[in-house]
Design an enzyme around this catalytic site. Structure first.
Site, PDB file in Angstrom:
ATOM      1  N   CYS A 182       0.836  -1.207   0.000  1.00  0.00           N
ATOM      2  CA  CYS A 182       0.000   0.000   0.000  1.00  0.00           C
ATOM      3  C   CYS A 182       0.865   1.250   0.000  1.00  0.00           C
ATOM      4  O   CYS A 182       0.891   2.011  -0.951  1.00  0.00           O
ATOM      5  CB  CYS A 182      -0.877   0.039   1.253  1.00  0.00           C
ATOM      6  SG  CYS A 182      -1.877  -1.396   1.486  1.00  0.00           S
TER       7      CYS A 182
HETATM    8  N1  SAJ Z   1       6.903   2.150   8.660  1.00  0.00           N
HETATM    9  C1  SAJ Z   1       7.979   2.859   9.175  1.00  0.00           C
HETATM   10  N2  SAJ Z   1       7.753   3.766  10.160  1.00  0.00           N
HETATM   11  C2  SAJ Z   1       6.490   3.985  10.663  1.00  0.00           C
HETATM   12  C3  SAJ Z   1       5.412   3.246  10.118  1.00  0.00           C
HETATM   13  C4  SAJ Z   1       5.642   2.340   9.128  1.00  0.00           C
HETATM   14  O1  SAJ Z   1       9.112   2.685   8.742  1.00  0.00           O
HETATM   15  O2  SAJ Z   1       6.345   4.797  11.578  1.00  0.00           O
HETATM   16  C5  SAJ Z   1       7.137   1.203   7.572  1.00  0.00           C
HETATM   17  C6  SAJ Z   1       6.732  -0.208   7.920  1.00  0.00           C
HETATM   18  O3  SAJ Z   1       7.796  -0.902   8.514  1.00  0.00           O
HETATM   19  C7  SAJ Z   1       6.370  -0.787   6.550  1.00  0.00           C
HETATM   20  C8  SAJ Z   1       5.828   0.416   5.801  1.00  0.00           C
HETATM   21  O4  SAJ Z   1       6.316   1.575   6.487  1.00  0.00           O
HETATM   22  O5  SAJ Z   1       7.523  -1.257   5.894  1.00  0.00           O
HETATM   23  C9  SAJ Z   1       4.310   0.462   5.759  1.00  0.00           C
HETATM   24  O6  SAJ Z   1       3.891   0.298   7.079  1.00  0.00           O
HETATM   25  P1  SAJ Z   1       2.350   0.589   7.525  1.00  0.00           P
HETATM   26  O7  SAJ Z   1       2.355   0.631   9.017  1.00  0.00           O
HETATM   27  O8  SAJ Z   1       1.812   1.754   6.820  1.00  0.00           O
HETATM   28  O9  SAJ Z   1       1.629  -0.755   7.148  1.00  0.00           O
HETATM   29  P2  SAJ Z   1       0.855  -1.193   5.840  1.00  0.00           P
HETATM   30  O10 SAJ Z   1       1.640  -1.038   4.600  1.00  0.00           O
HETATM   31  O11 SAJ Z   1       0.310  -2.531   6.148  1.00  0.00           O
HETATM   32  O12 SAJ Z   1      -0.294  -0.106   5.758  1.00  0.00           O
HETATM   33  C10 SAJ Z   1      -1.578  -0.453   6.136  1.00  0.00           C
HETATM   34  C11 SAJ Z   1      -2.400   0.556   5.433  1.00  0.00           C
HETATM   35  N3  SAJ Z   1      -3.735   0.085   5.376  1.00  0.00           N
HETATM   36  C12 SAJ Z   1      -4.397   0.259   4.238  1.00  0.00           C
HETATM   37  O13 SAJ Z   1      -3.907   0.761   3.254  1.00  0.00           O
HETATM   38  C13 SAJ Z   1      -5.777  -0.214   4.236  1.00  0.00           C
HETATM   39  C14 SAJ Z   1      -2.371   1.903   6.136  1.00  0.00           C
HETATM   40  O14 SAJ Z   1      -3.421   2.750   5.630  1.00  0.00           O
HETATM   41  C15 SAJ Z   1      -2.566   1.727   7.599  1.00  0.00           C
HETATM   42  O15 SAJ Z   1      -2.544   3.012   8.233  1.00  0.00           O
HETATM   43  C16 SAJ Z   1      -1.428   0.875   8.105  1.00  0.00           C
HETATM   44  O16 SAJ Z   1      -1.651  -0.423   7.548  1.00  0.00           O
HETATM   45  C17 SAJ Z   1      -1.405   0.798   9.611  1.00  0.00           C
HETATM   46  O17 SAJ Z   1      -1.791   1.806  10.256  1.00  0.00           O
HETATM   47  O18 SAJ Z   1      -0.911  -0.206  10.111  1.00  0.00           O
END
Ligand code: SAJ
Length: 441
Positions: free
Chosen positions: A282
């Protein structure tokens, strides 16, 4: 009321009644981490559901009541299959029998970072071939604003059926957060916008039967943009905090302490954390759907490109930390044994798509290091030209000159890791350790 108006009212009335009394036959195209939970929610709300996917293995496992999506318990799926509420098929002509269909197929990026709507177009073609009066179609796949009314609507109206009269067409962003134990499909507010107000109302009616809260918006385009804003917000802020981490590295400041202290601000601040880069299906992808569309309108979105660049630099930054940590111990990267802990794209899940671990492995190997990894969620890697098997944590650490924590799974024993490892580069502050042999971002 004219005959035509009566016809419209009756078509809308018939479908609305079927939705209200849960006799509407629901179809879901794309049975992945978005589609399969939706299948179960609709079935548990009482609807008969037909899942449609190209992948015969997924279809067979669903018909056997076997879930392959972590967030869908097998007992929940088995129950609705045994109740004959759910069946799955690879036969898209099943669409001729359904009253509603949700399209939940992937929307990846091409190598050129342009949107790849191949799966959406193929699914929409199948819907158009089976479109009949009285049908509700909802696209859930993340895409650029305008896809639903510029791409799908013409495909459906070519059948001489008309949106808002004969069929109803909406966009509703998927908000599934893989592995989130608190927010699941049922209790995540569901935004939905139609190509006409009647379409919005019909889409909202369906979701209200199965989900806890529905957020109707004025158009499909608004709904498409809502999703992109949500995920672009995350990508930009992750890029910001990664840049702050690189600044703090230069200043000798502890970025983790700084973020934790900033997070005590009870308003106007939302903590994000630095890491080895941006993974997943995403966040690294959705913003480029927005920037692509923006450029079509002649507006150059610089934030997205800049954040993409900074996040893309993080694997290089991590390998640089490894190199200098080894150097301080008179060890060249070349020939060193590096053991990576965690390769999934984020903690506690089994998905490696776009994981920064892949770039990190490539860069370490390019520097001549011998790389091994442990990840209990990812038994083996067959991605991106990498073929590796996960090894037990202790064995991996025992032979390593340096351990690199890429994904901070909760099930790792970080105290034991700090005790056993000679040198650790901790890209997630997973160890919370200030020991001399633990180097944090
Ligand atoms: N990440 C960081 N630092 C952070 C947060 C994330 O480096 O502070 C990295 C994670 O390790 C990962 C990437 O970014 O590699 C994405 O992480 P994510 O927490 O955004 O997780 P996703 O990709 O599973 O995003 C989903 C998304 N859900 C949908 O698109 C429906 C996002 O909108 C959500 O907000 C997110 O999950 C969530 O909050 O966990």
């Amino acid at each position: 009321m004219s005959e035509a108006a009566v016809a419209v009212a009756s078509a809308a009335g018939i479908l609305s009644e079927k939705i209200r009394n849960r006799t509407a036959k629901c179809g879901v195209i794309g049975l992945g981490y978005v589609g399969l939970p939706l299948v179960v929610e609709l079935a548990e709300a009482g609807f008969p559901v037909t899942g449609i996917d190209l992948n015969v293995d997924k279809v067979n496992r669903i018909n056997e009541g076997q879930s392959y999506v972590k967030d869908v318990p097998t007992e929940a799926l088995a129950r609705v299959v045994e109740q004959h509420k759910v069946r799955a098929t690879t036969d898209f002509s099943a669409l001729a029998e359904v009253d509603t269909v949700n399209i939940c197929v992937p929307t990846p990026l091409r190598k050129t970072k342009d949107p790849d709507l191949t799966y959406v177009v193929e699914a929409a073609k199948a819907v158009a071939e089976n479109l009949h009066s009285g049908m509700l179609i909802i696209l859930e796949s993340t895409t650029y604003p305008g896809t639903t009314d510029e791409l799908l609507l013409p495909m459906f109206e070519r059948t001489s059926l008309q949106a808002g009269r004969d069929f109803w067409l909406c966009f509703s962003p998927e908000r599934v957060d893989p592995g989130n134990a608190v927010y699941q499909t049922r209790n995540i507010p569901k935004v939905v916008g139609g190509v006409t107000p009647a379409c919005t109302a019909m889409g909202a009616l369906l979701y209200r039967q199965a989900l806890q809260s529905v957020v109707p918006v004025s158009s499909a385009r608004v709904a498409e943009m809502v999703k992109l804003l949500e995920n672009t917000f995350r990508m930009i802020n992750i890029g910001l905090v990664n840049e702050i981490a690189m600044m703090c590295d230069r200043m000798g400041a502890d970025v983790w302490e700084i973020i934790d202290a900033a997070a005590t601000k009870p308003f106007g601040f939302m903590p994000f954390y630095p890491g080895p880069g941006l993974g997943g299906h995403c966040i690294p992808i959705d913003p480029f759907y927005l920037s692509w569309k923006s450029r079509q309108t002649g507006f150059e979105p610089r934030f997205i490109e800049l954040a993409g660049y900074i996040n893309g630099q993080m694997p290089h930054f991590v390998v640089g930390k490894v190199q200098s940590a080894l150097n301080d111990r008179y060890l060249p990267l070349k020939g060193s044994k590096i053991h990576i802990l965690g390769v999934a794209y984020k903690r506690d899940i089994d998905d490696i798509r776009e994981s920064p671990a892949l770039d990190t492995i490539h860069l370490l190997r390019k520097g001549g290091a011998q790389v091994t990894y442990s990840d209990p969620y990812i038994r083996s890697i067959h991605e991106d030209g990498i073929e590796m098997e996960s090894v037990p944590v202790e064995a991996g650490i025992a032979g390593a000159d340096c351990v690199v924590i890429i994904t901070d799974h909760a099930l790792f024993d970080y105290n034991a890791i700090v005790k056993q490892a000679r040198l650790i580069v901790d890209t997630r502050n997973a160890t919370r350790s200030r020991a001399a042999h633990v180097i944090r971002l």
